[in-house]
Design a protein around this motif. Structure first.
Motif, PDB file in Angstrom:
ATOM      1  N   ALA A  48       0.736  -1.196  -0.081  1.00 50.77           N
ATOM      2  CA  ALA A  48      -0.098   0.064   0.166  1.00 50.77           C
ATOM      3  C   ALA A  48       0.821   1.263  -0.117  1.00 50.77           C
ATOM      4  O   ALA A  48       0.724   1.928  -0.728  1.00 50.77           O
ATOM      5  CB  ALA A  48      -1.027   0.061   1.128  1.00 50.77           C
ATOM      6  N   ARG A  49       1.976   1.194   0.809  1.00 55.12           N
ATOM      7  CA  ARG A  49       2.851   2.282   0.807  1.00 55.12           C
ATOM      8  C   ARG A  49       3.660   2.663  -0.435  1.00 55.12           C
ATOM      9  O   ARG A  49       3.679   3.799  -0.891  1.00 55.12           O
ATOM     10  CB  ARG A  49       3.724   2.120   2.001  1.00 55.12           C
ATOM     11  CG  ARG A  49       3.024   2.412   3.331  1.00 55.12           C
ATOM     12  CD  ARG A  49       4.090   2.106   4.455  1.00 55.12           C
ATOM     13  NE  ARG A  49       5.095   3.252   4.517  1.00 55.12           N
ATOM     14  CZ  ARG A  49       6.431   3.138   5.170  1.00 55.12           C
ATOM     15  NH1 ARG A  49       6.390   1.931   5.920  1.00 55.12           N
ATOM     16  NH2 ARG A  49       7.202   4.093   5.102  1.00 55.12           N
ATOM     17  N   CYS A  50       4.024   1.722  -1.147  1.00 50.64           N
ATOM     18  CA  CYS A  50       4.486   1.552  -2.324  1.00 50.64           C
ATOM     19  C   CYS A  50       3.327   2.372  -3.298  1.00 50.64           C
ATOM     20  O   CYS A  50       3.987   3.166  -4.235  1.00 50.64           O
ATOM     21  CB  CYS A  50       4.768   0.265  -2.907  1.00 50.64           C
ATOM     22  SG  CYS A  50       6.483  -0.390  -2.911  1.00 50.64           S
ATOM     23  N   ALA A  64      -0.092   5.120  -0.456  1.00 53.97           N
ATOM     24  CA  ALA A  64      -1.046   5.607   0.540  1.00 53.97           C
ATOM     25  C   ALA A  64      -0.349   6.063   1.809  1.00 53.97           C
ATOM     26  O   ALA A  64       0.728   5.890   2.029  1.00 53.97           O
ATOM     27  CB  ALA A  64      -1.650   4.215   1.200  1.00 53.97           C
TER      28      ALA A  64
END
Lengths: 293, 417, 304
Positions: free
Chosen positions: B313-315, B318
């Protein structure tokens, strides 16, 4: 896998940041200490609010103050009756729990490994399991000759169901392919049992034991309160920390209630710790093949 | 894709015949092939002697190997021919075995490490697991329902289930009423209980026809309902916070863990002292028990989310709040629901304890007073009612949960590997 | 065939040969050229104190923008470490990584920021099980708010259709096969137009037929978007089939042993696999890998 080792949940660092005493502790411990102190402060101020504020706070105001609790404890520590309560409760816990382990774990294994036994036993098992252990107390008192045995029986029931379920779950975690390979190479049933099944089951059984011992203490305390003090049957048997708490309430020595509560908490913690030591000992000579790595 | 070398193919075929290893994925087989060693022996050559503990799995490629075991009850000689396996004593527990080749042979030798890795990397489908442990390899049990419990336990065969019930109820009847065994004869018999439970004019005042029965049920149910709702409303957010925020966890969890081990019944006198009235202490105690269970399980649920989802998700860009909303909350949901089922169970446990010690209505009270007033059949009615309610509420929570976690239910019902 | 390992010289010295970029009619139409990666003297240790293990030892790689760079080597040799450092999941103990000239991590910046310019496709798949395929694919732009919602869903549906996945929009990942899951994940990554696509053995657990389809799908997507692709695998044929350059790494510590330029033009299909050039390159790669694999196995490496 490295990917899964990259966790976003980094644990607190262990680097000390200053040379001043307390601040030398790792951050997590420091914060815990702060929490305990804050909670203690709120408790002390709230419970004594009647005295220094003039007006008693709702709820908090009625709790016995920590200072009083400490006073009560200092008297109890030298009172042999207090330690006898400890002993009485511990004996019950040991008796009921051991009986549950010795019957529950083998039963769970047999149920998991033998479909006919499973089919016959499981429905009845699921029928009885939702009944709260304490609901068995009157039936136990009627049935068993002594009150002591009836309390032990209720404790047994409390721990039994969890142990069986965990043993079953452990047995089912064994990779059956290993059993197939071993069988085809001539390993005897006994060998399969000791080398594959038992080592695989052990972790689940240990978890089951840790959960059950918690339940056991709950049941002990309640059973002691109900049979020893709560009902109008004479307080002939009694003793035990549950009874101690109830008695303190009835007798109006309120700070002792808290002493009792804390004592039980400590006793529960000690028994869990003892279990963990036993579990560690058992796992050391185990070469597990069956369980999930 | 080009054809694998002849050697690899042969090795794969050989491994495919080893019972238990036949269904491994090609990747798993490849990793075993990579680790395998081959060797040729002459007639009469010793493969391993009686003192070693063999950790390799040996597979006979061609030829025959004689295996002797001294010291067992019957001195056994067995043979391993082409495609058959021997060795791996750390698995089978066989000791003191001696392997000699009978005629020139070609052998494969695989270290156990490679085998275990290969097995671990190829998880079995659930039905196979269930069936195999039950000893009937290949047999598929009844079709699994989507609930998480049924996933583990297939429905027992109907005849045996009836046998189980018959044994139990029959045993109850026999020991208490027919044979009137000592001690047992003091217990209420099954006919008594059933008769009382279903009679229009019960001797002891409580049956399915009396309004008091439902008053007590309603009372217990109401208390559990309120306590459970409060515990969920408070416990889930606390658990989520504990799991996602290190700061929150480091401040709050220590006190939480200090209070949690105190058994709920130990709180009873304090609750009575602090809360006024008869209802509030009972609701509080039940709430407390449920709260701990819910918060802890939610916390563990957040902890159990595979970090790769957070990283993915961070990639994709987010923010931390978005990660919380889109990854943590839905990801923890299955665990939260398990926690809620546990919470309901714990709630019933606590309410039985609380009502037995105080209170004027409710099933726990019924059980306690029935005992003191010597109305024994009513005790059993109370117990069974508690059991039924406990089971029903737990099932309700589970069903509601499955509705909410549609994706999990659909995933579980997929039979594909 | 060389028998010894090629000694890799520290950064600053010339590479042996210039990279051969894929040449094909479509290659010139690649949208843009960004995503040039420069790894210089990367060093990474695992563990602390006595039992410290050197995973990556002065590893330097120069990856041109828009190329498919495949890293291959025995298991546990530290390839994933490089990917993790690129993505920002791990830090390096020494050395630096630059992307298009800007510092990602290195002296002064411990870890690269995790961001949508370098998207990872994980080995075991990281499609969110609680979101539908469509929601998964639209996730990146939805979170960053870069595209208005209706347009975003339109685009997502189109990309799925281009990848041959229409009909799966409303399914949950748990209901689909692994081949579908993997393709969806690639679409999800490429929806964000990343400069670099990082793939860590993404097709490892798939069977041979599905794998072949995945390769063609990946090449097709790559030709559409032109992102730099950093691909880790242990499958030699896969590496030669996909890559414009293939770097064979030594066993731990990780360092490039040999870099092969794959001068077969894109798009590559099934007929490539049987061509002579392909076979030659595979043989060359195999020889190098086999040497290192034996070394690694002797050391008892675990899957890493």
């Amino acid at each position: 896998m490295v990917n899964s080792a990259v966790a976003g949940v980094a644990e607190s660092g262990a680097r000390p940041r200053s040379t001043i005493g307390i601040l030398r502790l790792p951050r997590a411990q420091r914060r815990a200490l702060v929490s305990y102190l804050a909670a203690l402060l709120v408790w002390q101020l709230g419970s004594t609010s009647g005295r220094w504020l003039g007006v008693e706070l709702p709820l908090l105001g009625r709790i016995p103050a920590p200072s009083d609790v400490l006073g009560a404890w200092s008297h109890l520590i030298v009172d042999p009756g207090y330690w006898q309560s400890w002993l009485a409760s511990s004996k019950r816990v040991a008796a009921g729990f051991t009986a549950a382990v010795l019957t529950g774990v083998p039963l769970g294994l047999i149920m998991a490994l033998s479909p006919p036994v499973w089919d016959v036993v499981f429905p009845v098992f699921e029928l009885l399991r939702p009944i709260p252990p304490l609901a068995w107390v009157p039936a136990a008192i009627i049935f068993w000759p002594t009150q002591e045995l009836s309390i032990d029986a209720v404790i047994f029931i409390g721990a039994f169901f969890t142990l069986v379920l965990n043993a079953v779950s452990g047995a089912r975690s064994i990779d059956p392919r290993l059993i197939q390979v071993a069988r085809s190479m001539g390993a005897s049933r006994a060998n399969i049992l000791t080398r594959l099944v038992l080592p695989a089951v052990l972790p689940s059984v240990v978890v089951g034991m840790e959960v059950s011992i918690g339940i056991t203490w709950e049941v002990v305390v309640a059973a002691e309160m109900i049979s020893g003090g709560g009902s109008s049957r004479g307080a002939s048997s009694g003793g035990g920390l549950g009874f101690f708490i109830w008695n303190s309430y009835v007798g109006g020595s309120y700070p002792q209630i808290i002493v009792g509560m804390i004592s039980i908490g400590i006793a529960g913690y000690l028994s869990s710790a003892a279990l963990r030591v036993v579990a560690a000992r058992l796992s050391r000579w185990n070469a597990p093949y069956g369980g999930r790595a | 894709m080009p054809e694998p070398s002849a050697r690899t193919q042969l090795l794969r075929a050989t491994l495919g015949n080893v019972p238990g290893l036949g269904d491994l994925s090609s990747d798993a087989v490849d990793s075993i092939v990579l680790a395998a060693e081959e060797g040729e022996t002459e007639d009469g050559q010793l493969v391993y002697g009686g003192t070693e503990i063999v950790t390799h799995l040996y597979v006979v490629r061609a030829g025959r190997v004689r295996l002797e075991r001294a010291g067992s009850a019957a001195e056994r000689t067995r043979w391993a021919g082409s495609g058959e396996t021997f060795g791996w004593h750390t698995l089978t527990g066989i000791r003191g075995e001696r392997a000699t080749s009978d005629g020139a042979t070609t052998l494969l030798r695989i270290p156990e490490r490679a085998l275990l890795q290969a097995l671990a990397s190829a998880p079995l489908r659930r039905e196979q697991l269930r069936a195999s442990v039950g000893g009937r390899a290949g047999a598929i049990g009844a079709r699994a329902k989507t609930s998480s419990e049924a996933q583990w336990f297939r429905s027992p065969a109907p005849y045996r289930r009836l046998l189980g019930y018959a044994l139990f109820f029959g045993g109850w009847y026999l020991t208490v009423e027919a044979w009137a065994l000592p001690h047992f004869d003091r217990l209420p018999g099954i006919t008594e209980v059933v008769h009382e439970w279903l009679s229009k004019d019960p001797t002891f005042g409580l049956s399915v026809y009396t309004p008091e029965y439902y008053a007590h049920i309603g009372s217990s149910l109401r208390r559990v309902g309120i306590a459970f709702s409060l515990a969920t409303a408070l416990g889930v957010p606390v658990g989520l916070a504990l799991g996602s925020s290190t700061t929150f966890r480091e401040y709050v969890f220590p006190v939480f863990e200090l209070l949690r081990p105190v058994p709920i019944p130990a709180w009873i006198p304090l609750a009575i002292l602090v809360f006024s009235g008869a209802e509030a202490p009972i609701v509080f105690l039940t709430f407390l028990a449920s709260f701990f269970a819910t918060a802890l399980n939610t916390f563990l649920g957040v902890r159990s989310i595979d970090p790769k989802y957070v990283l993915a998700a961070r990639c994709l860009g987010a923010s931390p709040w978005q990660v919380f909303r889109h990854i943590v909350v839905p990801g923890a949901l299955p665990f939260v629901l398990t926690g809620l089922q546990i919470s309901v169970g714990v709630a019933w446990f606590s309410i039985a304890a609380a009502e037995m010690c105080s209170g004027q209505l409710g099933l726990g009270y019924v059980i306690n007073t029935s005992y003191t007033e010597v109305k024994f059949p009513t005790i059993v009615i109370g117990m069974l009612t508690l059991g039924i309610l406990g089971f029903a509420t737990s099932a309700l929570v589970r069903l509601v949960g499955e509705r909410l976690v549609v994706w999990r239910a659909r995933e579980l019902s997929m039979e594909r590997p | 065939m060389t028998s010894g390992a090629i000694a890799w010289r520290p950064a600053g010295t010339q590479r042996a040969a210039a990279p051969v970029l894929p040449r094909s009619a479509r290659a010139d139409a690649l949208p843009r050229r960004r995503g040039a990666i420069r790894i210089a003297d990367a060093v990474k240790y695992y563990g602390t104190g006595e039992s410290r293990v050197l995973a990556v030892d002065h590893c330097s790689l120069d990856i041109a923008a828009g190329e498919v760079f495949v890293v291959i080597g025995p298991s546990g040799c530290g390839k994933t470490t490089l990917l993790n450092a690129l993505a920002g999941f791990h830090s390096l103990d020494a050395g630096s990584i630059h992307l298009d000239g800007e510092l990602l991590c290195g002296p002064g910046r411990e870890k690269a920021p995790i961001g949508a310019d370098r998207i990872v496709v994980f080995q075991n798949g990281a499609l969110f099980p609680w979101k539908t395929v469509l929601e998964n694919v639209a996730f990146g732009p939805a979170m960053r708010g870069t595209i208005p919602r209706t347009e975003l869903l339109e685009r997502a549906r189109r990309r799925l259709a281009e990848a041959g996945l229409q009909g799966y929009e409303e399914s949950y990942p748990g209901e689909t096969s692994s081949g579908v899951k993997r393709r969806v994940e690639i679409v999800r990554a490429l929806m964000n137009d990343p400069a670099v696509l990082l793939l860590d053995e993404p097709f490892r657990a798939l069977d041979a037929l599905t794998k072949a389809m995945m390769h063609e799908a990946l090449i097709a997507s790559y030709l559409r978007t032109g992102s730099t692709v950093f691909f880790i695998t242990h499958d030699i044929e896969e590496a030669v089939f996909l890559g414009s350059r293939v770097a064979i790494m030594t066993s731990r510590p990780c360092r490039p042993k040999k870099i092969l330029s794959i001068d077969i033009p894109y798009p590559r299909g099934r007929e490539t696999v049987t061509s002579r050039r392909f076979r030659e390159l595979v043989a060359e790669a195999m020889a190098a890998v086999h040497e290192e694999a034996l070394k690694a196995y002797a050391l008892g490496e675990k899957e890493g």
